[in-house]
Structure formats: C-alpha cells, structure tokens
Design a protein around this motif. Structure first.
Motif, PDB file in Angstrom:
ATOM      1  N   GLU A 125     -10.635  35.514  15.953  1.00 44.19           N
ATOM      2  CA  GLU A 125      -9.490  34.740  16.431  1.00 44.19           C
ATOM      3  C   GLU A 125      -9.331  34.879  17.948  1.00 44.19           C
ATOM      4  O   GLU A 125      -9.139  33.889  18.659  1.00 44.19           O
ATOM      5  N   ASN A 126      -9.452  36.105  18.446  1.00 47.00           N
ATOM      6  CA  ASN A 126      -9.345  36.320  19.894  1.00 47.00           C
ATOM      7  C   ASN A 126     -10.490  35.641  20.634  1.00 47.00           C
ATOM      8  O   ASN A 126     -10.283  35.060  21.706  1.00 47.00           O
ATOM      9  N   SER A 127     -11.679  35.684  20.102  1.00 53.65           N
ATOM     10  CA  SER A 127     -12.826  35.033  20.743  1.00 53.65           C
ATOM     11  C   SER A 127     -12.651  33.519  20.777  1.00 53.65           C
ATOM     12  O   SER A 127     -13.006  32.871  21.771  1.00 53.65           O
ATOM     13  N   LYS A 128     -12.109  32.954  19.708  1.00 54.46           N
ATOM     14  CA  LYS A 128     -11.858  31.501  19.690  1.00 54.46           C
ATOM     15  C   LYS A 128     -10.832  31.107  20.743  1.00 54.46           C
ATOM     16  O   LYS A 128     -10.995  30.093  21.431  1.00 54.46           O
ATOM     17  N   LYS A 129      -9.778  31.923  20.875  1.00 56.27           N
ATOM     18  CA  LYS A 129      -8.766  31.628  21.898  1.00 56.27           C
ATOM     19  C   LYS A 129      -9.375  31.708  23.294  1.00 56.27           C
ATOM     20  O   LYS A 129      -9.127  30.846  24.143  1.00 56.27           O
ATOM     21  N   GLN A 130     -10.181  32.726  23.520  1.00 59.49           N
ATOM     22  CA  GLN A 130     -10.811  32.898  24.823  1.00 59.49           C
ATOM     23  C   GLN A 130     -11.781  31.756  25.113  1.00 59.49           C
ATOM     24  O   GLN A 130     -11.829  31.240  26.230  1.00 59.49           O
ATOM     25  N   LEU A 131     -12.534  31.336  24.124  1.00 58.89           N
ATOM     26  CA  LEU A 131     -13.463  30.220  24.302  1.00 58.89           C
ATOM     27  C   LEU A 131     -12.715  28.929  24.613  1.00 58.89           C
ATOM     28  O   LEU A 131     -13.130  28.149  25.480  1.00 58.89           O
ATOM     29  N   LYS A 132     -11.594  28.714  23.929  1.00 60.71           N
ATOM     30  CA  LYS A 132     -10.798  27.514  24.190  1.00 60.71           C
ATOM     31  C   LYS A 132     -10.259  27.533  25.615  1.00 60.71           C
ATOM     32  O   LYS A 132     -10.270  26.507  26.300  1.00 60.71           O
ATOM     33  N   GLU A 133      -9.815  28.711  26.073  1.00 60.38           N
ATOM     34  CA  GLU A 133      -9.341  28.821  27.451  1.00 60.38           C
ATOM     35  C   GLU A 133     -10.466  28.560  28.443  1.00 60.38           C
ATOM     36  O   GLU A 133     -10.255  27.920  29.473  1.00 60.38           O
ATOM     37  N   LEU A 134     -11.668  29.047  28.156  1.00 55.44           N
ATOM     38  CA  LEU A 134     -12.790  28.844  29.067  1.00 55.44           C
ATOM     39  C   LEU A 134     -13.203  27.379  29.142  1.00 55.44           C
ATOM     40  O   LEU A 134     -13.635  26.900  30.189  1.00 55.44           O
ATOM     41  N   HIS A 135     -13.057  26.655  28.045  1.00 51.26           N
ATOM     42  CA  HIS A 135     -13.418  25.230  28.050  1.00 51.26           C
ATOM     43  C   HIS A 135     -12.387  24.383  28.787  1.00 51.26           C
ATOM     44  O   HIS A 135     -12.736  23.332  29.334  1.00 51.26           O
ATOM     45  N   THR A 136     -11.139  24.820  28.809  1.00 52.00           N
ATOM     46  CA  THR A 136     -10.093  23.975  29.392  1.00 52.00           C
ATOM     47  C   THR A 136      -9.693  24.370  30.807  1.00 52.00           C
ATOM     48  O   THR A 136      -9.228  23.532  31.567  1.00 52.00           O
ATOM     49  N   ASP A 137      -9.866  25.619  31.190  1.00 56.52           N
ATOM     50  CA  ASP A 137      -9.369  26.106  32.478  1.00 56.52           C
ATOM     51  C   ASP A 137     -10.535  26.520  33.375  1.00 56.52           C
ATOM     52  O   ASP A 137     -11.220  27.498  33.106  1.00 56.52           O
ATOM     53  N   LYS A 138     -10.735  25.763  34.460  1.00 59.14           N
ATOM     54  CA  LYS A 138     -11.844  26.057  35.365  1.00 59.14           C
ATOM     55  C   LYS A 138     -11.611  27.364  36.125  1.00 59.14           C
ATOM     56  O   LYS A 138     -12.529  28.155  36.317  1.00 59.14           O
ATOM     57  N   ASP A 139     -10.380  27.617  36.537  1.00 60.04           N
ATOM     58  CA  ASP A 139     -10.076  28.875  37.231  1.00 60.04           C
ATOM     59  C   ASP A 139     -10.257  30.065  36.298  1.00 60.04           C
ATOM     60  O   ASP A 139     -10.733  31.121  36.707  1.00 60.04           O
ATOM     61  N   GLY A 140      -9.890  29.896  35.065  1.00 57.63           N
ATOM     62  CA  GLY A 140     -10.075  30.957  34.077  1.00 57.63           C
ATOM     63  C   GLY A 140     -11.546  31.238  33.835  1.00 57.63           C
ATOM     64  O   GLY A 140     -11.947  32.393  33.654  1.00 57.63           O
ATOM     65  N   LEU A 141     -12.366  30.184  33.847  1.00 62.54           N
ATOM     66  CA  LEU A 141     -13.805  30.346  33.676  1.00 62.54           C
ATOM     67  C   LEU A 141     -14.401  31.129  34.844  1.00 62.54           C
ATOM     68  O   LEU A 141     -15.214  32.030  34.657  1.00 62.54           O
ATOM     69  N   GLU A 142     -13.957  30.797  36.040  1.00 64.66           N
ATOM     70  CA  GLU A 142     -14.449  31.512  37.220  1.00 64.66           C
ATOM     71  C   GLU A 142     -14.007  32.982  37.182  1.00 64.66           C
ATOM     72  O   GLU A 142     -14.800  33.893  37.459  1.00 64.66           O
ATOM     73  N   ARG A 143     -12.776  33.242  36.801  1.00 69.04           N
ATOM     74  CA  ARG A 143     -12.274  34.610  36.706  1.00 69.04           C
ATOM     75  C   ARG A 143     -13.054  35.403  35.649  1.00 69.04           C
ATOM     76  O   ARG A 143     -13.438  36.552  35.868  1.00 69.04           O
ATOM     77  N   PHE A 144     -13.346  34.767  34.525  1.00 64.68           N
ATOM     78  CA  PHE A 144     -14.100  35.419  33.464  1.00 64.68           C
ATOM     79  C   PHE A 144     -15.508  35.781  33.932  1.00 64.68           C
ATOM     80  O   PHE A 144     -16.001  36.879  33.681  1.00 64.68           O
TER      81      PHE A 144
END
Length: 100
Positions: free
Chosen positions: A62-81
């Motif tokens: 569940e946590n991995s799915k939430k994180q993946l969804k955030e990475l697909h939608t948020d470019k700044d979040g992807l860069e931070r990750f």
C-alpha cells in the motif's frame, strides 16, 4: 500384580468394551501420529506468524503504491526521491554523505 488386578476389576471391567476402544482410539489419534495435538499447535502458530507477515507485506505494498502514484504525478517529488534514494545531483551541486 494384585494392584493391577484390583484396578482392572474396579474400573476397567465396568467399562463398556466399545467405550474403552473409543477412548484408546482417541488417545492414540491425538497423541501419536502426524496429526497429533503438538503438531497441530505448531502449525497453528506458523499460520498466525504467516498471517502477520501477510498483513505487513500488504501495508508495505500500500505504501509503495502511494509512493509510485506520487512519483507519477509530482515532478518535484520525483526529483526529491531521486536525490534522496539514488544520490543523484545536478551538475552544479556537491553531495556530502554522513554516517549516523
């Protein structure tokens, strides 16, 4: 030997043969063999441990799915990750690592 005969006459002789055979059957079934009470308790313990592990993995999924969804939608979040997890950097930056 007389104590054994007295015990037989006092208790066992009064029992019905079918009851005696039934009791012996259940004692042998539940105490000996592969499906005895000890093995059943061990298997139940193992089942409980595996169910707890399943719940832990479901939460992790569940946590991995939430994180993946955030990475697909948020470019700044992807860069931070990428910076935090894979130690990526921009060309004009330096990275300092500290062991805690």
């Amino acid at each position: 030997m007389s104590k054994l005969i007295d015990f037989y006459k006092k208790y066992i002789m009064r029992l019905n043969k079918y009851w005696l055979v039934g009791i012996i059957f259940f004692v042998i079934t539940f105490l000996f063999g592969e499906a005895n009470l000890y093995n059943r308790y061990r298997y139940d313990d193992k089942i409980r441990a595996l169910e707890i592990e399943i719940q832990r993995y479901r939460k992790e999924i569940e946590n991995s799915k939430k994180q993946l969804k955030e990475l697909h939608t948020d470019k700044d979040g992807l860069e931070r990750f990428a910076r935090e997890e894979y130690l990526m950097k921009r060309d004009d930056e330096d990275i300092f690592l500290f062991d805690e």
